[in-house]
Design a protein around this motif. Sequence first.
Motif, PDB file in Angstrom:
ATOM      1  N   GLY A  52       2.068   4.203   9.269  1.00 15.83           N
ATOM      2  CA  GLY A  52       2.241   3.692  10.628  1.00 15.83           C
ATOM      3  C   GLY A  52       2.563   2.208  10.617  1.00 15.83           C
ATOM      4  N   GLU A  53       3.407   1.794  11.532  1.00 20.82           N
ATOM      5  CA  GLU A  53       3.804   0.390  11.592  1.00 20.82           C
ATOM      6  C   GLU A  53       3.345  -0.298  12.865  1.00 20.82           C
ATOM      7  OE1 GLU A  53       7.968   0.051  10.984  1.00 20.82           O
ATOM      8  OE2 GLU A  53       7.933   1.218   9.148  1.00 20.82           O
ATOM      9  N   VAL A  54       3.173   0.471  13.924  1.00 15.54           N
ATOM     10  CA  VAL A  54       2.773  -0.087  15.211  1.00 15.54           C
ATOM     11  C   VAL A  54       1.491   0.600  15.643  1.00 15.54           C
ATOM     12  CG1 VAL A  54       3.409  -0.370  17.630  1.00 15.54           C
ATOM     13  CG2 VAL A  54       5.163  -0.508  15.855  1.00 15.54           C
ATOM     14  N   VAL A  55       0.541  -0.167  16.152  1.00 14.81           N
ATOM     15  CA  VAL A  55      -0.710   0.386  16.646  1.00 14.81           C
ATOM     16  C   VAL A  55      -0.864  -0.019  18.102  1.00 14.81           C
ATOM     17  CG1 VAL A  55      -3.217   0.377  16.413  1.00 14.81           C
ATOM     18  CG2 VAL A  55      -1.784   0.269  14.373  1.00 14.81           C
ATOM     19  N   LEU A  56      -1.061   0.976  18.970  1.00 10.34           N
ATOM     20  CA  LEU A  56      -1.313   0.711  20.383  1.00 10.34           C
ATOM     21  C   LEU A  56      -2.816   0.795  20.616  1.00 10.34           C
ATOM     22  CD1 LEU A  56       1.466   2.987  21.890  1.00 10.34           C
ATOM     23  CD2 LEU A  56       1.579   0.540  21.436  1.00 10.34           C
TER      24      LEU A  56
END
Length: 148
Positions: free
Chosen positions: A111-115
Amino acid sequence: MTKTKEHAEDTCPLVYQCRLPLSTHTVNHLADLLRRHLKTIRSRWRVLPPGRIAVIVLGILRHDQRLADMAGGNDVSESTVRRWRDELIKLLAAQAPRLDRVLKKIVRQGGEVVLIDGTLVPTQRRTGKADRRNYSGRRCHVVGCMGV
């Protein structure tokens, strides 16, 4: 003027039904959590059965129903509904994975983006002069996250 719980002569309490779009799975999951908790703490009874308590709490959490309204419509006190809400929030929070473990799992999966989304939680100043500089006066804003 004295405080009284009696109603004025021309008024009566109004109780109305409304439809809340809740899945059976969600209600059953919350009711089962409560049943297991009641068995663990050896509580003999509650004013309402776990299924009704689950619906009341979900009405508050998911549809922003007021505590007083839910209490009045179910013939219980507002403080009882508040205790139920707090109790079920703790039971749900106990099931949530720790944030550091979730972030490590997201990294392992590429994963590269975490919300990150959640709710504001009031925090208190830590004691001692050395910890004063570590307190910003703000609130904590982390509850859960999802990798994208």
